[in-house]
Design a protein around this motif. Structure first.
Motif, PDB file in Angstrom:
ATOM      1  N   TYR A  58     106.524-124.232  31.165  1.00 25.95           N
ATOM      2  CA  TYR A  58     106.782-125.375  31.567  1.00 25.95           C
ATOM      3  C   TYR A  58     105.157-126.096  31.955  1.00 25.95           C
ATOM      4  O   TYR A  58     104.567-126.212  32.946  1.00 25.95           O
ATOM      5  CB  TYR A  58     107.451-125.776  32.653  1.00 25.95           C
ATOM      6  CG  TYR A  58     107.919-127.389  33.008  1.00 25.95           C
ATOM      7  CD1 TYR A  58     109.105-127.829  32.178  1.00 25.95           C
ATOM      8  CD2 TYR A  58     107.440-127.992  33.846  1.00 25.95           C
ATOM      9  CE1 TYR A  58     109.489-129.068  32.420  1.00 25.95           C
ATOM     10  CE2 TYR A  58     107.764-129.481  34.312  1.00 25.95           C
ATOM     11  CZ  TYR A  58     108.927-130.156  33.448  1.00 25.95           C
ATOM     12  OH  TYR A  58     109.117-131.273  33.678  1.00 25.95           O
ATOM     13  N   TYR A 209     112.277-126.001  28.224  1.00 33.33           N
ATOM     14  CA  TYR A 209     113.244-126.170  28.860  1.00 33.33           C
ATOM     15  C   TYR A 209     114.406-125.014  28.533  1.00 33.33           C
ATOM     16  O   TYR A 209     115.494-125.199  28.927  1.00 33.33           O
ATOM     17  CB  TYR A 209     114.029-127.626  28.205  1.00 33.33           C
ATOM     18  CG  TYR A 209     113.057-128.745  28.602  1.00 33.33           C
ATOM     19  CD1 TYR A 209     113.624-129.373  29.652  1.00 33.33           C
ATOM     20  CD2 TYR A 209     111.901-128.977  27.927  1.00 33.33           C
ATOM     21  CE1 TYR A 209     112.640-130.481  29.995  1.00 33.33           C
ATOM     22  CE2 TYR A 209     111.125-130.203  28.410  1.00 33.33           C
ATOM     23  CZ  TYR A 209     111.644-130.734  29.444  1.00 33.33           C
ATOM     24  OH  TYR A 209     110.700-131.888  29.739  1.00 33.33           O
ATOM     25  N   SER A 285     115.293-135.730  28.227  1.00 36.83           N
ATOM     26  CA  SER A 285     113.994-135.860  28.267  1.00 36.83           C
ATOM     27  C   SER A 285     113.417-136.435  27.268  1.00 36.83           C
ATOM     28  O   SER A 285     113.209-135.592  26.418  1.00 36.83           O
ATOM     29  CB  SER A 285     113.650-134.382  28.878  1.00 36.83           C
ATOM     30  OG  SER A 285     112.233-134.480  29.484  1.00 36.83           O
TER      31      SER A 285
HETATM   32  C1  AVI Z   1     111.980-134.463  36.351  1.00 39.04           C
HETATM   33  N1  AVI Z   1     111.666-134.296  34.787  1.00 39.04           N
HETATM   34  C2  AVI Z   1     110.685-135.038  34.482  1.00 39.04           C
HETATM   35  C3  AVI Z   1     111.890-133.193  34.354  1.00 39.04           C
HETATM   36  C4  AVI Z   1     111.756-133.329  32.824  1.00 39.04           C
HETATM   37  O1  AVI Z   1     110.926-132.495  32.217  1.00 39.04           O
HETATM   38  O2  AVI Z   1     112.532-133.862  32.201  1.00 39.04           O
HETATM   39  C5  AVI Z   1     113.093-132.479  34.795  1.00 39.04           C
HETATM   40  C6  AVI Z   1     113.654-131.056  34.111  1.00 39.04           C
HETATM   41  N2  AVI Z   1     114.625-130.896  33.443  1.00 39.04           N
HETATM   42  C7  AVI Z   1     114.383-129.346  33.083  1.00 39.04           C
HETATM   43  N3  AVI Z   1     112.912-129.082  33.281  1.00 39.04           N
HETATM   44  C8  AVI Z   1     112.560-130.167  33.953  1.00 39.04           C
END
Ligand code: AVI
Length: 322
Positions: A58, A209, A285
């Motif tokens: 991430y 993800y 996203s």
């Molecule tokens: C909060 N948001 C910016 C995250 C994104 O990357 O869209 C939420 C998330 N969903 C899965 N991983 C992180």
């Protein structure tokens, strides 16, 4: 003692809990079924999201942090001195703290749907910055922002801070509404400082993800526990699978929960049948290029824009002026 007294939390019940839950329930009976990502963030979901931000796969959190660290001085020079710093979706507030000194902030306004997060961030901030006034606003900013009254309590210009590419969890049309509303809250001297994730290779996006440790899978599946608690449902997370795919046409990651078998789930007094392989949409996203996000900001009525990216152009940070 500080002249403004202890930090206050303003609870803006724009939409009461009952109507949020009615919308959650209605979404589950749609085809495809959907759950708004705002329901991810119970205590367990917040802990899992914090763990996601530490994952090797991430990249957004650390890429944005590196841009902020590298260009903090240059970015701060584009922001008004002595501002009221408005942290949208503040969480624990940690992303704000490194900015308060460089911009000489006088006031910090944390805006979050969760009063628990507000308490945590207010405690952390007041301990660290005794000269800054702290205010928490509990509100759901998927609804129109109504911060004028609380902002008018100080003459200082506002800096809206919206990091982490959270804007990507809105559709472009919804994002436009939110950005317009932010713009309407800025006087002539106010600014928006916002981070947005870039379009990049599919394998990088999908790994971010759908990580090897399954933390994002747990984060996604946890929403079924939230639904069980809130709606008196009996989803079994073991009978659903996490899926994250990049949709290049829409420019977004799509997160789904896919039924592993044909099953019937009780939701309060009703039942919802899911076919084998049927998907519940839990999150989009959206990813933007610097150009496409500039266009969105301009559509929202912003004038002068500056932007900073990392060397790979994986993530973009903008300062936008009205
Ligand atoms: C909060 N948001 C910016 C995250 C994104 O990357 O869209 C939420 C998330 N969903 C899965 N991983 C992180």
């Amino acid at each position: 003692p500080a002249p403004w007294g202890p930090p206050s939390i303003v609870v803006d019940a724009v939409e009461d809990r009952a109507s949020q839950l009615a919308a959650l329930r209605a979404g589950l009976f749609e085809h495809p079924a959907q759950i708004s990502p705002k329901f991810f963030y119970d205590a367990q979901g917040c802990a899992l999201y914090s763990a996601i931000c530490e994952l090797q796969e991430y990249y957004p959190t650390r890429t944005e942090a590196a841009i902020f660290d590298r260009y903090r001085g240059a970015i701060a020079r584009r922001l008004p001195r002595g501002a009221q710093w408005v942290d949208l979706g503040c969480g624990d507030g940690a992303k704000s703290w490194p900015w308060l000194e460089p911009v000489g902030a006088r006031r910090w306004l944390g805006v979050d749907i969760s009063p628990q997060w507000l308490r945590i961030s207010l405690d952390a901030g007041t301990g660290r910055f005794p000269d800054v006034e702290f205010v928490g606003v509990a509100t759901d900013f998927t609804k129109p922002l109504r911060l004028q009254r609380v902002l008018r309590r100080s003459p200082a210009p506002a800096v809206f801070f919206y990091p982490g590419s959270s804007i990507g969890n809105f559709t472009p049309a919804e994002a436009l509404v939110l950005l317009r509303s932010v713009r309407e809250h800025l006087g002539a001297d106010g600014r928006l400082l916002i981070g947005v994730d870039g379009v990049k290779e599919r394998h990088v996006l999908e790994a971010a993800y759908d990580d090897a440790l399954g933390v994002t899978a747990a984060f996604n599946l946890n929403v079924l526990r939230v639904v069980n608690r809130e709606l008196g449902a009996d989803f079994d997370p073991r009978r659903f699978a996490h899926r994250a795919v990049f949709n290049p046409h829409a420019g977004r990651i799509e997160m789904h929960l896919v039924s592993r078998e044909a099953q019937t789930v009780r939701i309060g007094h009703d039942e919802r049948h899911f076919d084998d392989g049927e998907a519940v949409v839990t999150e989009y996203s959206y990813k933007y290029t610097a150009q496409s996000f500039s266009a969105l900001l301009r559509d929202a009525g912003f004038g002068a824009l500056q932007h900073w990216s990392d060397d790979r152009e994986w993530f973009h940070v903008f300062v936008a002026a009205p």
